[in-house]
Design a protein around this motif. Sequence first.
Motif, mmCIF file in Angstrom:
data_model
loop_
_atom_site.group_PDB
_atom_site.id
_atom_site.type_symbol
_atom_site.label_atom_id
_atom_site.label_comp_id
_atom_site.label_asym_id
_atom_site.label_seq_id
_atom_site.Cartn_x
_atom_site.Cartn_y
_atom_site.Cartn_z
ATOM 1 N N ARG A 1 25.614 -12.882 88.667
ATOM 2 C CA ARG A 1 25.903 -14.352 88.891
ATOM 3 C C ARG A 1 25.681 -14.897 90.335
ATOM 4 O O ARG A 1 25.179 -15.750 90.738
ATOM 5 N N ALA A 2 26.063 -14.022 91.300
ATOM 6 C CA ALA A 2 25.713 -14.273 92.774
ATOM 7 C C ALA A 2 24.317 -14.346 93.036
ATOM 8 O O ALA A 2 23.681 -15.414 93.717
ATOM 9 N N ARG A 3 23.575 -13.191 92.669
ATOM 10 C CA ARG A 3 22.053 -13.160 92.827
ATOM 11 C C ARG A 3 21.380 -14.261 92.191
ATOM 12 O O ARG A 3 20.441 -14.860 92.640
ATOM 13 N N GLY A 4 21.870 -14.522 91.111
ATOM 14 C CA GLY A 4 21.076 -15.570 90.238
ATOM 15 C C GLY A 4 21.230 -16.903 90.823
ATOM 16 O O GLY A 4 20.201 -17.634 90.915
ATOM 17 N N ARG A 5 22.464 -17.196 91.353
ATOM 18 C CA ARG A 5 22.535 -18.717 91.836
ATOM 19 C C ARG A 5 21.703 -18.774 93.328
ATOM 20 O O ARG A 5 21.303 -19.653 93.702
ATOM 21 N N ASN A 6 21.798 -17.551 94.085
ATOM 22 C CA ASN A 6 20.984 -17.413 95.255
ATOM 23 C C ASN A 6 19.392 -17.694 94.792
ATOM 24 O O ASN A 6 18.878 -18.521 95.592
ATOM 25 N N ARG A 7 19.120 -17.144 93.705
ATOM 26 C CA ARG A 7 17.874 -17.591 93.300
ATOM 27 C C ARG A 7 17.241 -18.782 93.001
ATOM 28 O O ARG A 7 16.320 -19.430 93.222
ATOM 29 N N LEU A 8 18.228 -19.353 92.304
ATOM 30 C CA LEU A 8 17.993 -20.736 92.112
ATOM 31 C C LEU A 8 17.992 -21.586 93.110
ATOM 32 O O LEU A 8 17.039 -22.402 93.122
ATOM 33 N N THR A 9 18.484 -21.349 93.992
ATOM 34 C CA THR A 9 18.172 -22.238 95.441
ATOM 35 C C THR A 9 16.981 -22.078 95.853
ATOM 36 O O THR A 9 16.314 -23.171 96.539
ATOM 37 N N THR A 10 16.139 -21.005 95.882
ATOM 38 C CA THR A 10 14.813 -20.913 96.252
ATOM 39 C C THR A 10 14.042 -21.845 95.650
ATOM 40 O O THR A 10 12.999 -21.766 96.117
ATOM 41 N N ALA A 11 14.317 -22.095 94.437
ATOM 42 C CA ALA A 11 13.184 -22.961 93.759
ATOM 43 C C ALA A 11 13.654 -24.563 93.991
ATOM 44 O O ALA A 11 12.784 -25.356 93.356
ATOM 45 N N ALA A 12 14.822 -24.719 94.391
ATOM 46 C CA ALA A 12 15.223 -26.335 94.536
ATOM 47 C C ALA A 12 14.507 -26.788 95.849
ATOM 48 O O ALA A 12 14.180 -26.204 96.824
ATOM 49 N N ARG A 13 14.371 -28.137 95.378
ATOM 50 C CA ARG A 13 13.564 -29.071 96.456
ATOM 51 C C ARG A 13 14.361 -30.150 97.131
ATOM 52 O O ARG A 13 14.101 -30.824 97.967
ATOM 53 N N GLY A 14 15.633 -30.244 96.602
ATOM 54 C CA GLY A 14 16.482 -31.358 96.965
ATOM 55 C C GLY A 14 17.191 -30.993 98.413
ATOM 56 O O GLY A 14 17.058 -29.978 98.790
ATOM 57 N N GLU A 15 17.629 -32.152 98.919
ATOM 58 C CA GLU A 15 18.596 -31.796 100.300
ATOM 59 C C GLU A 15 20.094 -31.333 99.895
ATOM 60 O O GLU A 15 20.543 -30.940 100.825
ATOM 61 N N ALA A 16 20.105 -31.282 98.562
ATOM 62 C CA ALA A 16 21.608 -30.834 98.223
ATOM 63 C C ALA A 16 21.351 -30.126 96.978
ATOM 64 O O ALA A 16 20.504 -30.361 96.050
ATOM 65 N N TYR A 17 22.460 -29.027 96.787
ATOM 66 C CA TYR A 17 22.172 -28.281 95.206
ATOM 67 C C TYR A 17 23.590 -28.455 94.739
ATOM 68 O O TYR A 17 24.809 -28.847 95.287
ATOM 69 N N LEU A 18 23.539 -29.006 93.373
ATOM 70 C CA LEU A 18 24.651 -29.222 92.444
ATOM 71 C C LEU A 18 24.748 -27.931 91.393
ATOM 72 O O LEU A 18 23.920 -27.906 90.611
#
Length: 310
Positions: free
Chosen positions: A87-104
Motif C-alpha cells: 500500500r505505501a510503496r504503491g501510493r508513492n509510485r502513483l505520485t511519480t506518474a502524476a502531473r497535477g499540482e495536487a494528488y487526490l
Amino acid sequence: MSAHIHDNAAWSQAKPTISVLIPFLRDDPQALLRQLNTEAAALAGAVELILLDDGTADAELTARLQATLDALELPVRLISLAANEGRARGRNRLTTAARGEAYLFLDSDMRPDTPVFLQTWLRLFAQDAPAVAFGGFSLDQAPTDARFAVHRALSGASECLPASRRALSPEKYVYTSNLLVRRDVFAAESFDPGFSGWGWEDVEWAMRVSRRFPVVHIDNPATHMGLDTVEDLARKFDQGAGNFARVVALHPAIIQTYPSYKAARALKRLPALHLARRLMKQAALSTVLPVKARAFALRLYRAAVYADAV
C-alpha cells in the motif's frame, strides 16, 4: 519492478491540476471510473486519473479495464505491476506518474456521494490550495447485507463523521480513501515504505505531516463500498498489529492519546489475554448477539491484538 503502462487517447494532451490516484488489487474499479467520468465535460481536462494494479495479474480484468479506459473522456493512465509492492510503496509510485499540482488519493472501492465530487475538489484547490484536505466517508451507498452489519456499525461510529467533528483532531481522521495532498507537501513527506500489509500507514503519515502543514477537513464525502465481514476484519486487525507497533515506536506521544492505545494498555494486564482474545472474537462472530454488542467485542479484540505492541 516491471510495470506495463496503458494510456487512453485523452492522456497525452491533458494539463491537469489534480491527479486522482487509485490503487487496486484484485478489485474491478470500472464502476468508479464511469462515475468519475460523468464530470469530464465540466472538468475540461483539469483532472486526470492514474490507476495502479498492484499485482493482480489477471489478464482478462486488464483487458476489460483497458477497453473501459479507452472509452473515457477523462485522461487516464493504467500502471500494471507484475507483483504486489504494498500500500505505501504503491501510493508513492502513483505520485511519480502524476502531473497535477495536487494528488487526490481515492480507493477503488469508493463511490462519490455527489455528482460534483471532482468539481468540489477542483474548486477548493483553486480557491485555497490546502496542504492536506480530507473529504470524509459515508455509508450512503454501502451494502446493507446482514453479514456487513458489524462493519457498518464500526464505520458509522468512528469514521463517518462530519468535517466539524473531524477537525477537532485533524491528524486522527486522515485516510487515503478520499484525501487531497498538495504536490510539494507530498514531496516533503511521502508514505513510509516500512509499513507492509494492512493499516496505519495513512495515520502515521498524517501524524508526520500535521507537524509541518495544516490539515483541513471538508464535507465532500464518498461511500466506502468495500465493507468486510467480521472474519475479514479480524484478519485485517491481525495483519495490522505490526504496523500499529511501528506507529507506537515512531509517535509515542500522539498514539498514547488514542482510545485504541489506551484499551490495548488496559487489556495487556489481563492474566489470560490469549484466551480473552478468542472469546472476544467468538462474541463478535456470534449472530445471536445484537450488532452493537458484536461491534464492541470486535473493538475489544482489536485492542487485545494490539496489546502485544504496547
